[in-house]
Design a protein around this motif. Structure first.
Motif, short mmCIF file in Angstrom:
data_model
loop_
_atom_site.label_atom_id
_atom_site.label_comp_id
_atom_site.label_asym_id
_atom_site.label_seq_id
_atom_site.Cartn_x
_atom_site.Cartn_y
_atom_site.Cartn_z
N GLY A 16 0.83 -1.20 0.00
CA GLY A 16 0.00 0.00 0.00
C GLY A 16 0.86 1.25 0.00
N LEU A 17 0.18 2.38 0.13
CA LEU A 17 0.87 3.66 0.15
C LEU A 17 0.89 4.21 1.57
CD1 LEU A 17 1.89 6.15 -1.71
CD2 LEU A 17 -0.34 7.12 -1.10
N GLY A 18 2.08 4.55 2.07
CA GLY A 18 2.19 5.27 3.34
C GLY A 18 2.24 6.76 3.05
N VAL A 19 1.63 7.58 3.92
CA VAL A 19 1.64 9.02 3.65
C VAL A 19 2.28 9.83 4.79
CG1 VAL A 19 -0.24 9.03 1.97
CG2 VAL A 19 -0.78 9.32 4.39
N TYR A 20 3.19 9.19 5.53
CA TYR A 20 3.95 9.92 6.56
C TYR A 20 4.79 11.00 5.86
CZ TYR A 20 7.42 10.75 10.27
OH TYR A 20 8.24 11.32 11.21
N ARG A 21 4.81 12.19 6.45
CA ARG A 21 5.55 13.33 5.89
C ARG A 21 5.02 13.77 4.53
NH1 ARG A 21 10.86 11.32 7.79
NH2 ARG A 21 11.18 12.30 9.81
N CYS A 22 3.77 13.45 4.23
CA CYS A 22 3.15 13.92 3.01
C CYS A 22 2.45 15.23 3.37
CB CYS A 22 2.15 12.87 2.53
SG CYS A 22 2.00 12.79 0.79
N SER A 23 2.85 16.31 2.76
CA SER A 23 2.36 17.63 3.18
C SER A 23 0.89 17.83 2.79
CB SER A 23 3.20 18.72 2.53
OG SER A 23 2.96 18.69 1.14
N GLU A 24 0.29 18.86 3.39
CA GLU A 24 -1.10 19.21 3.08
C GLU A 24 -1.30 19.37 1.58
OE1 GLU A 24 -2.64 22.62 5.07
OE2 GLU A 24 -2.35 21.75 7.06
N GLU A 25 -0.36 20.07 0.95
CA GLU A 25 -0.50 20.37 -0.48
C GLU A 25 -0.36 19.11 -1.33
OE1 GLU A 25 2.73 22.23 0.95
OE2 GLU A 25 0.99 22.60 2.19
N ASP A 26 0.47 18.17 -0.87
CA ASP A 26 0.79 17.00 -1.70
C ASP A 26 -0.17 15.83 -1.52
OD1 ASP A 26 2.94 18.14 -2.78
OD2 ASP A 26 4.45 17.12 -1.55
N TYR A 48 -0.08 12.48 11.41
CA TYR A 48 0.48 12.99 10.14
C TYR A 48 -0.22 14.28 9.68
CZ TYR A 48 2.07 8.07 9.63
OH TYR A 48 2.60 6.82 9.82
N GLU A 49 -1.34 14.57 10.32
CA GLU A 49 -2.11 15.79 10.02
C GLU A 49 -2.47 15.91 8.53
OE1 GLU A 49 0.05 19.00 11.84
OE2 GLU A 49 -0.65 18.40 13.83
N ASN A 50 -2.78 14.77 7.90
CA ASN A 50 -3.20 14.84 6.49
C ASN A 50 -4.44 13.98 6.22
OD1 ASN A 50 -2.12 12.27 6.48
ND2 ASN A 50 -0.26 12.83 5.37
N GLU A 51 -5.12 13.55 7.31
CA GLU A 51 -6.28 12.66 7.11
C GLU A 51 -7.34 13.29 6.21
OE1 GLU A 51 -6.93 12.16 11.34
OE2 GLU A 51 -6.85 9.97 11.12
N GLU A 52 -7.59 14.62 6.38
CA GLU A 52 -8.70 15.18 5.59
C GLU A 52 -8.38 15.18 4.09
OE1 GLU A 52 -8.09 19.10 7.85
OE2 GLU A 52 -9.23 19.64 6.08
#
Ligand code: A2P
Length: 272
Positions: A16-26, A48-52
């Motif tokens: 799968g895809l991990g999204v740790y350190r994936c910024s809001e914009e990305d 990670y603050e990117n759930e939304e």
């Protein structure tokens, strides 16, 4: 894609895809492109603050919800504040989902993770999550859970890559029927793993990249793996590992790269 069946019968994709350190914009574009490229397992966390943005991508990706496998995690401060239930509900809201496929305790916060497990068990019994598990747990943490609960974690997500193979934990979890999942499977690139000579040689033999060899090694070892990439070409590369197999000798050679070298914190000694 290959799949595993967790200890409660739930089917989980092995990559799968991990999204740790994936910024809001990305995050939106990263998740959307991964799903377009065939990924069905997406791994995020409240921390990670990117759930939304993951939620937005799920909404607009064009794939049915039941065909996706979404993981998120309970963060440490919510354990410390005994805020487990609300934290789960907030994650659901941010993701804009009715249920989560897999909900994990992110780290074994001392004197808190036991209560967190009880709360996760309740959420599981209510059917709001299809499986519950843990992350960054060592054997002694798992022993503690066994003392206080009849529910075995479905998954233990830990740091695993060729420089930190964690064979003992892997064996222990197999005995306990807990599925191991690797975070930072490419070693977060901190340790130049992709330039390792053993990997380069094996990669040449199969006409694959060292990253593909590592991810295939995870699969052959029965480990679910979640490489992070925001780049569509590398996402394609990372999922293109189901058309070849490694030999036992290749697997042993990769196992021997191990140096017990963590890129992240030791679960017995973390400061966040
Ligand atoms: P990028 O997002 O630009 O592709 P890990 O999942 O082990 O933490 O590693 C993530 C890092 O590895 C990211 O910096 C990501 O960068 C990079 N990465 C992911 N896939 C590959 C690949 N196939 N080859 C080289 N670098 C990669």
């Amino acid at each position: 894609m290959k799949y595993v069946y967790l200890n409660n019968g739930l089917k989980m994709p092995m990559l799968g895809l991990g999204v740790y350190r994936c910024s809001e914009e990305d995050t939106f574009n990263t998740v959307k492109s991964a799903i377009d490229n065939g990924y069905r397992l997406i791994d995020t966390a409240s921390a990670y603050e990117n759930e939304e943005f993951v939620g937005e991508a799920i909404k607009y990706c064009g794939v049915n919800r039941e065909d996706l496998f979404i993981t998120t995690k309970l963060k440490n401060d919510d354990q410390r504040a005994d805020n487990q239930r609300k934290a789960f509900e907030d994650s659901l809201k941010r993701l804009n989902l009715d249920y989560i496929d897999l909900y994990l305790i992110h780290w074994p916060v001392k004197e808190k993770f036991e209560q967190s497990w009880i709360e996760l068990s309740k959420i599981y019994e209510e059917g709001l999550v299809r499986a519950v598990g843990v992350s960054n747990f060592k054997e002694h943490h798992l022993d503690k859970l066994k003392e206080i609960s009849d529910l075995t974690p479905a998954v233990n997500q830990v740091e695993i890559h060729p420089k930190l193979t964690q064979k003992q934990l892997l064996e222990d979890c197999k005995k306990r029927k807990i599925q191991i999942e690797a975070w930072s499977p490419l070693g977060a690139l901190k340790n130049n793993i992709l330039e390792n000579e053993v990997l380069l040689k094996i990669a040449e033999k199969y006409n694959k990249t060292p990253a593909q060899i590592i991810l295939r090694w995870d699969i052959e070892c029965g480990i679910v793996t979640i490489p992070k990439s925001s780049n569509a070409q590398r996402q394609k590369q990372n999922i293109n590992i189901f058309d070849f197999s490694l030999t036992i000798e290749d697997i042993r050679a990769i196992d021997n790269i191990n140096e017990n070298e963590r890129t992240g914190s030791d679960p017995d000694n973390f400061t966040f």
